[in-house]
Design a protein around this motif. Structure first.
Motif, short mmCIF file in Angstrom:
data_model
loop_
_atom_site.label_atom_id
_atom_site.label_comp_id
_atom_site.label_asym_id
_atom_site.label_seq_id
_atom_site.Cartn_x
_atom_site.Cartn_y
_atom_site.Cartn_z
N ASP A 69 28.43 106.28 -28.04
CA ASP A 69 27.93 105.68 -26.81
C ASP A 69 27.67 104.19 -27.02
O ASP A 69 28.13 103.35 -26.25
N GLN A 84 34.64 110.45 -26.64
CA GLN A 84 34.25 111.53 -27.56
C GLN A 84 35.39 111.88 -28.52
O GLN A 84 35.18 112.34 -29.62
N TYR A 130 23.40 107.81 -30.46
CA TYR A 130 24.67 108.55 -30.39
C TYR A 130 25.72 107.46 -30.56
O TYR A 130 26.03 106.72 -29.62
N VAL A 162 24.43 114.26 -41.45
CA VAL A 162 24.93 114.09 -40.08
C VAL A 162 26.43 113.78 -40.09
O VAL A 162 27.00 113.38 -41.11
N ARG A 163 27.03 113.95 -38.91
CA ARG A 163 28.37 113.43 -38.69
C ARG A 163 28.28 112.41 -37.56
O ARG A 163 27.32 112.40 -36.80
N TYR A 164 29.30 111.56 -37.46
CA TYR A 164 29.20 110.44 -36.52
C TYR A 164 29.24 110.89 -35.05
O TYR A 164 28.92 110.11 -34.16
N GLY A 165 29.61 112.13 -34.81
CA GLY A 165 29.62 112.65 -33.44
C GLY A 165 28.33 113.35 -33.08
O GLY A 165 28.29 114.10 -32.09
N ASP A 166 27.29 113.14 -33.85
CA ASP A 166 25.99 113.76 -33.59
C ASP A 166 24.98 112.73 -33.08
O ASP A 166 25.20 111.53 -33.17
N VAL A 167 23.86 113.26 -32.59
CA VAL A 167 22.70 112.43 -32.27
C VAL A 167 21.82 112.42 -33.51
O VAL A 167 21.52 113.48 -34.06
N PHE A 168 21.43 111.26 -33.97
CA PHE A 168 20.58 111.22 -35.16
C PHE A 168 19.71 109.98 -35.15
O PHE A 168 19.98 109.01 -34.43
N LYS A 204 30.65 118.55 -43.42
CA LYS A 204 30.51 119.87 -42.77
C LYS A 204 30.80 119.75 -41.28
O LYS A 204 29.91 119.75 -40.44
N LYS A 205 32.08 119.66 -40.98
CA LYS A 205 32.50 119.51 -39.57
C LYS A 205 32.40 120.85 -38.85
O LYS A 205 32.63 121.89 -39.45
N LYS A 206 32.03 120.77 -37.59
CA LYS A 206 31.89 121.99 -36.78
C LYS A 206 33.21 122.72 -36.71
O LYS A 206 34.26 122.11 -36.56
N GLN A 236 28.68 110.15 -43.90
CA GLN A 236 29.02 111.26 -43.01
C GLN A 236 29.18 112.55 -43.83
O GLN A 236 29.87 112.58 -44.85
N SER A 237 28.56 113.61 -43.33
CA SER A 237 28.69 114.92 -43.96
C SER A 237 30.13 115.43 -43.79
O SER A 237 30.80 115.11 -42.81
#
Lengths: 143, 345
Positions: B302, B308, B299, B234-240, B343-345, B340-341
């Motif tokens: 939040d 964001q 998230y 995951v990355r920190y800007g994701d829902v997990f 693999k950023k978008k 944190q991954s």
């Protein structure tokens, strides 16, 4: 068919009855509710439904406007979801759209720049998006 | 009599199909002694190839290249650049039918190669293999498949089983590691196209736990940690989901038996500041799935009251009961780290 008749549902007692309203002219609006939020990654390729896992999803809504039974506009409300799903700046409120049946899945596109707002498959609207990680994809499914 | 012949040929056909479906077997993996971080590790894998695999038998199939897959941690970003793959064989000729066996023949990485299989159209070999084979029981960290193709095609000697030995030399990353390293072998032209390689596990894959010491951190992808995430990467800007267990290897944490467990977060931001979330609410109340397991989807931005656009550099979590009288906090860090991954978008 479901969409075109949705304006004609009457409830008597506890049962739904489809009645053709004499004033029905194919112009109406319908608010689709979020059915599931799939989170997909290389391990969970079919996705995990997280619709009940994060507060805010219950306030998401997709309102579709029909004129002569054709989609003409759409209003997407993100409610209290703490992030923005659309990668582009979706105008607030009601935006003019059209239903493109030449692509598969069929898609609702913005009239202004042909951006895809949602796809339509199996009687449901859905769209995919990513937030931060390139390996994770989210899907909203509305019905 | 005629009926008997039909039955006999049917049985033979079924046997032939069974052999074709199980043609390659991973036999053994051997590591060099004392695998050490930042140093070269040699791994040798032996395979048995039954001669029904269609690798260039005269008059039946054209010769084909060997395709070798290896699964290593995704954090080893320069793995393909430093790994050297060679293969040797018995009964796989390298120049012609009946020619000499493969002897230290080189294989080169083929990153980004896509697969022409309809089900996986557009996917890379790495994505296809991950979907079909998986990650060899590496449940607690991100792994990546890398593919190597032999420089020369091989010719299978007719009517004889073949032996193949693949040796890979690579430089380990800087971390201490515990993970299952996995190998797979197939043929380049037939492999990804052929129905039996649409997996899942075919027997051509073999894995072994590799423990690397002498490094500067410790990453364990095999054994259950106190804290993990879903998705794993995951990355920190994701829902997990943050997953927590209140007992590990029979050792209970102070929170074992608590029905109401709350998650707290600590984030270090890229601007150097720190943000915390220690509020008990429905957004931080963990869901209990059995006597020791809890999870909560979050998230992080939040919960931490961030925009964001704010960038979280590192994220930690701790756990406590309803009145805060019992806590499970990391002993040395601000909390249990959420990695944190990259693999950023």
């Amino acid at each position: 068919m479901i969409l075109s008749l949705s304006g004609c549902v009457k409830i008597y007692g506890d049962k739904e009855h489809f009645i053709i309203d004499k004033n029905y002219n194919g112009t109406f609006d319908y608010t689709f509710t979020l059915q599931k939020v799939l989170e997909k990654d290389p391990v969970n390729v079919n996705g995990i439904d997280i619709v009940d896992e994060l507060e805010g999803y219950e306030s998401l809504a997709l309102k579709v406007y029909y004129v002569d039974e054709k989609i003409t506009a759409l209003e997407f409300t993100e409610g209290s979801v703490p992030y923005t799903a659309y990668g582009f700046n979706l105008p607030q409120g009601k935006v003019d759209c059209y239903f493109d049946t030449k692509c598969y899945p069929n898609a609702v596109k913005l009239k202004s720049d042909n951006s895809v707002i949602a796809y339509y498959k199996l009687g449901q609207f859905f769209f995919q998006f990513q937030l931060d990680c390139s390996e994770i994809t989210y899907e909203y499914w509305f019905k | 009599m005629k009926k008997k012949h039909i039955i006999s040929w049917s049985v033979l056909g079924l046997i032939a199909l069974a052999l074709a479906a199980c043609g390659i077997f991973g036999q053994e993996i051997i590591f060099s002694d004392n695998p050490t971080a930042n140093k070269e590790i040699t791994m040798t894998t032996r395979y048995l190839i039954q001669n029904t695999t269609g690798m260039g038998k005269p008059g039946e199939n054209s010769p084909d290249y060997l395709l070798y897959a290896v699964l290593v941690p995704s954090v080893w970003e320069d793995f393909e650049d430093n790994a050297v793959v060679t293969c040797s064989s018995k009964n796989i000729s390298v120049e012609s039918y009946g020619g000499p066996d493969f002897t230290n023949e080189t294989c080169h990485a083929i990153p980004g190669t896509t697969i022409p299989n309809a089900e996986f159209a557009g996917a890379t070999l790495s994505e296809w293999y991950a979907a079909k084979i998986g990650f060899a029981e590496n449940k607690y960290g991100s792994m990546t498949w890398h593919f190597y193709k032999s420089d020369k095609p091989g010719y299978l000697v007719q009517d004889l089983d073949a032996e193949l030995t693949v040796t890979i030399k690579f430089k380990a990353g800087p971390q201490n590691f515990d993970f299952n390293i996995c190998n797979g072998i197939m043929t380049y032209n037939n492999g990804p196209h052929t129905w039996w390689y649409n997996g899942p596990w075919t027997g051509a894959e073999i894995y072994k736990e590799l423990v690397i010491t002498g490094g500067d951190a410790y990453l364990d992808y095999v054994h259950q940690p106190v804290v993990s995430t879903v998705p794993m990467n995951v990355r920190y800007g994701d829902v997990f989901s943050v997953n927590y267990v209140s007992e590990l290897s029979g050792v209970p944490s102070p929170l074992k038996g608590e029905k109401e467990v709350y998650l707290t977060l600590i984030a270090e931001l890229s601007n150097g500041s720190t943000k915390e979330c220690k509020v008990h609410s429905s957004k931080t109340l963990m869901k209990m799935t059995d006597d020791i397991s809890y999870y909560k989807y979050v998230y992080p931005k939040d919960l931490l009251g961030l925009k964001q656009s704010d960038e979280i550099k590192s994220l930690y979590v701790n756990f406590e009961n309803a009145d805060g009288s019992k806590k499970d906090c990391h002993e040395t860090l601000p909390g249990y780290p959420i990695n944190q991954s990259n693999k950023k978008k």
